[in-house]
Design an enzyme around this catalytic site. Structure first.
Site, mmCIF file in Angstrom:
data_model
loop_
_atom_site.group_PDB
_atom_site.id
_atom_site.type_symbol
_atom_site.label_atom_id
_atom_site.label_comp_id
_atom_site.label_asym_id
_atom_site.label_seq_id
_atom_site.Cartn_x
_atom_site.Cartn_y
_atom_site.Cartn_z
ATOM 1 N N SER A 39 0.854 -1.330 0.316
ATOM 2 C CA SER A 39 -0.135 -0.036 0.065
ATOM 3 C C SER A 39 0.551 1.282 0.256
ATOM 4 C CB SER A 39 -1.296 0.127 1.274
ATOM 5 O OG SER A 39 -1.447 1.284 1.222
ATOM 6 N N TYR A 86 -2.131 -0.525 10.366
ATOM 7 C CA TYR A 86 -1.353 -0.813 9.158
ATOM 8 C C TYR A 86 -0.275 0.084 8.689
ATOM 9 C CZ TYR A 86 -3.935 -0.858 4.358
ATOM 10 O OH TYR A 86 -4.278 -1.442 3.782
#
Length: 252
Positions: free
Chosen positions: A137, A150
């Site tokens: 990501s 995250y």
């Protein structure tokens, strides 16, 4: 007639995983769809078979190492492994976030990727032309407030990809990292905010065209289908409206 090369896609029950399974199947791979939700992957596999493609569902929790090792025994060779299973939980500050959420994100995004990669690396190598794809990501390349757990997990996935590439150079296996920015899928933001529709909607509020699951799947399929000597080490893909993790143009 030679058998179709096998592509394993984790987290293939929805979103980017399901879209990637569809596009790889259309590109001529025999796709093995894995996810915890057996009914969902069976439905996607049935859809692909009905369209004339080759697809097999296999219910699997990537954090269960014994189950992963058992899964791996079914294969002598694999052409592609797409480590897509992952996800985000919560958007609290480091001071207030739940350590259980951090643990779950790390186990899925990092240890799940490690489990599948370790278990299938012999079959990828035996193929003579294997490819490991790691879906990280843009959170793995920067940070933002409320994203600590995250961001930490996706940094781990990024480092896993970089390190693996160093360690297996000289073998017939490529390591590709695809790092998407803002992608609007049916479940990502809802899962992050524990089903809160209002909070999930705010993530994309005013953004004319966030990326779709198909956009990312097309990017993965393109990277995998390059000639064998071409390795797309890292591909960052964002919507035009997003300049960074924290800079997004919104028409509100």
């Amino acid at each position: 007639m030679p058998s179709a090369p096998i592509a394993v896609v984790t987290g293939a029950s929805s979103g980017i995983g399901a879209a990637t399974a569809r596009q790889l199947a259309a590109a001529g791979y025999r796709v093995v769809l894995t996810a915890r939700r057996k009914d969902r992957i069976e439905a996607v596999a049935e859809e692909l078979v009905a369209a004339g493609h080759q697809a097999v569902p296999y219910a699997l929790d990537v954090t269960d190492r014994a189950a992963v090792d058992e899964f791996a025994t079914a294969f002598k060779t694999i052409a592609v492994l797409v480590n897509n299973a992952g996800g985000a939980l919560g958007a609290d500050s480091i001071a207030t976030s739940d350590p259980a959420d951090w643990r779950q994100m790390y186990e899925t995004n990092v240890l799940g990727t490690l489990n599948l990669t370790q278990a299938l690396l012999p079959a990828l190598t035996a193929s003579g032309d294997g490819t490991v794809v790691i879906l990280s990501s843009t959170a793995g390349h920067g940070t933002y407030e409320g994203g600590g757990g995250y961001v930490a997990a996706k940094h781990g996935a990024h480092v896993l990809a970089e390190t693996l590439r160093l360690e297996i150079v000289g073998t017939p296996v490529r390591v590709i990292e695809v790092a998407p920015g803002m992608v609007k899928t049916d479940e990502f933001a809802l899962t992050r905010f524990d089903g809160d529709q209002e909070k999930a909607a705010k993530v994309y509020a005013g953004v004319a065209e966030p990326l779709t699951a198909d956009d990312v799947a097309e990017t993965i399929t393109w990277a995998v289908s390059r000639p064998s000597h071409v390795n797309i080490d890292l591909l960052v893909v964002r919507p035009r409206a997003q300049a960074s993790n924290t800079k997004v143009h919104r028409e509100l």
